[in-house]
Every structure is written in structure tokens, then in C-alpha cells.
Design an enzyme around this catalytic site. Structure first.
Site, short mmCIF file in Angstrom:
data_model
loop_
_atom_site.label_atom_id
_atom_site.label_comp_id
_atom_site.label_asym_id
_atom_site.label_seq_id
_atom_site.Cartn_x
_atom_site.Cartn_y
_atom_site.Cartn_z
N HIS A 214 36.51 39.64 43.51
CA HIS A 214 37.08 39.43 44.84
C HIS A 214 36.08 38.74 45.77
O HIS A 214 34.93 39.19 45.88
CB HIS A 214 37.52 40.77 45.44
CG HIS A 214 38.59 41.45 44.66
ND1 HIS A 214 38.31 42.41 43.68
CD2 HIS A 214 39.94 41.32 44.70
CE1 HIS A 214 39.45 42.84 43.17
NE2 HIS A 214 40.45 42.18 43.76
N GLY B 281 46.56 44.74 43.23
CA GLY B 281 47.02 45.16 41.91
C GLY B 281 48.33 44.56 41.47
O GLY B 281 48.79 44.82 40.36
N SER C 22 45.62 41.17 45.44
CA SER C 22 44.49 41.60 46.25
C SER C 22 43.72 40.44 46.87
O SER C 22 43.06 40.61 47.91
CB SER C 22 43.53 42.44 45.40
OG SER C 22 43.11 41.72 44.25
N ASP D 268 32.07 43.38 42.50
CA ASP D 268 32.88 43.41 41.29
C ASP D 268 32.95 42.05 40.60
O ASP D 268 33.45 41.93 39.49
CB ASP D 268 34.30 43.92 41.59
CG ASP D 268 35.04 43.07 42.61
OD1 ASP D 268 34.59 41.96 42.92
OD2 ASP D 268 36.10 43.54 43.11
#
Length: 228
Positions: free
Chosen positions: A207, A93, A56, A204
């Protein structure tokens, strides 16, 4: 009579001149078309391919594709008018096992530079480091088997300290060992000056946001630029 001859003479010269101009315009148009066509074709034929193969982080999760670091690297390449095109082969992922499974599909297209950015999801899942190392090695071997002259860059990764000190240390070192054993270039830590810094990451905390991706692109460029 003299006037008539003079008129005819002038008319003939005008027609010849017009004919010459038309021929010249046609020749110029033809040459222009050739100039417009040839550079484009030549550029496509000469352009080399850089594949970013990752998870990702490479895919640009949570940001516009144009803001992800592979696209920013392409912008740098274009600004220098270098004959390289970037292919973003990131998949959110993705683990090293998943990358190993799909590498043959990616290798259907010719490539000249291969940037391997996998392992982060392995670390977050606590996958045994020996397994991560084995999968990364298999990917490197497969790429070199298909394209012996390819240049490879391995993106180093680190895991949060909550994974345990021993695991975190061994995880960081495995990238160094793989780079040394395979004689490939290493980005020591892809998220250097980004990881763990809240204002450079999305909510999060994992990222990068657009500003974070700019720094990641610089981390990559420091190693990649010398190859190009």
C-alpha cells in the site's frame, strides 16, 4: 419663521434620506442573501459526480483519507474550479466478485464518471483470470445499463512476479483487453512508479504511503483530466 421652515425642511430631507438609505440597505441585504444562496444551490445542481470504485488502494488504507489519491484528485479539481465532486467508494480487501455484489448499492446515486479499480486482490489470491475478467465485465455492464452516458476509466493492475510469469502476463493483459472491448479509457498501471519502490510504500510493501499516493493521483489525473 424662516429659520423654523428651514429646520423643518432639513429634518424632512434627513428623514427621507434615512428612509431611502434603509430601503437601499434592505435591498442590498436581500440581494446579498440571494447571491449567497443561489451560487451554492446552482453549484450543487450543476456538480457532476466521479465515483472511485475500488479496494484498499482507493480507500487509502494506512493513510489519512485526505492523503488518499481520490482526495488528491479532488484537490486538483477544486484548484481548477471544475464542477465535479469525488466519491470514494473504496473498500479494503475487495475482490472483483465483492465489487460485483455491491455495485448496485453504489449505483443508487447518480454518477457521471466511474473509475473502476479492482482486480489487485484477485491477483494476489491467484483467482483465475477468466473469473476476474468476467466480474469486471459485469460491473462495467451494470454501470452502463444504469447510466448509459457515464464515462468509465479502468485502472490497470499488475501482480508480483512470484505469481508466475504466465499468470502475471495474462493478468496485465486482461485490463488492456477489457478497455479495448468496452471502449473505455485505461490507466495502464495504477501504481506506475510506485509499486515495488520501498520508500513510496508502507511497511507491507503493497500500500502506498502519502508520497506514493501523490504519484498515484498523477497517474489517474493523466487520464481523467481530459474527460473533465
Amino acid at each position: 419663521m424662516n429659520r423654523n421652515y428651514l429646520f423643518v425642511g432639513v429634518l424632512a430631507l434627513a428623514l427621507l434620506s434615512r428612509c431611502g438609505n434603509n430601503n437601499e440597505e434592505k435591498a442590498n441585504d436581500t440581494n446579498k442573501q440571494k447571491r449567497e444562496q443561489l451560487p451554492g444551490n446552482a453549484k450543487k445542481e450543476k456538480a457532476k459526480t466521479i465515483v472511485f470504485f475500488g479496494n484498499s488502494l482507493t480507500a487509502g488504507y494506512g493513510v489519512d483519507p485526505s492523503e488518499a489519491f481520490p482526495a488528491l484528485v479532488q484537490d486538483k479539481i477544486d484548484s481548477l474550479e471544475l464542477p465535479y465532486k469525488v466519491v470514494n467508494a473504496g473498500l479494503s480487501g475487495e475482490t472483483t466478485a465483492g465489487g460485483k455484489s455491491r455495485i448496485d448499492w453504489i449505483l443508487r446515486q447518480p454518477l457521471d464518471v466511474f473509475v473502476l479499480e479492482l482486480g489487485g486482490n484477485d491477483g494476489l489470491r491467484g483467482i483465475p483470470i477468466a473469473e476476474t475478467s468476467k466480474n469486471l465485465q459485469a460491473i462495467i455492464d451494470r454501470v452502463r445499463e444504469k447510466y448509459p452516458n457515464v464515462k468509465i476509466i479502468l485502472a490497470g493492475m499488475q501482480v508480483p512476479p512470484n505469481m508466475g510469469r504466465n499468470y502475471a502476463t495474462a493478468f496485465r493483459v486482461v485490463f488492456q483487453q477489457l478497455a479495448a472491448n468496452n471502449h473505455v479509457d485505461l490507466i495502464p498501471f495504477l501504481l506506475e512508479n510506485v509499486g515495488g519502490i520501498s520508500h513510496l510504500n508502507q511497511s507491507d510493501g503493497i500500500h502506498p504511503n502519502p508520497e506514493g499516493h501523490k504519484i498515484v493521483a498523477e497517474n489517474v489525473w493523466k487520464v481523467l483530466q481530459g474527460m473533465l
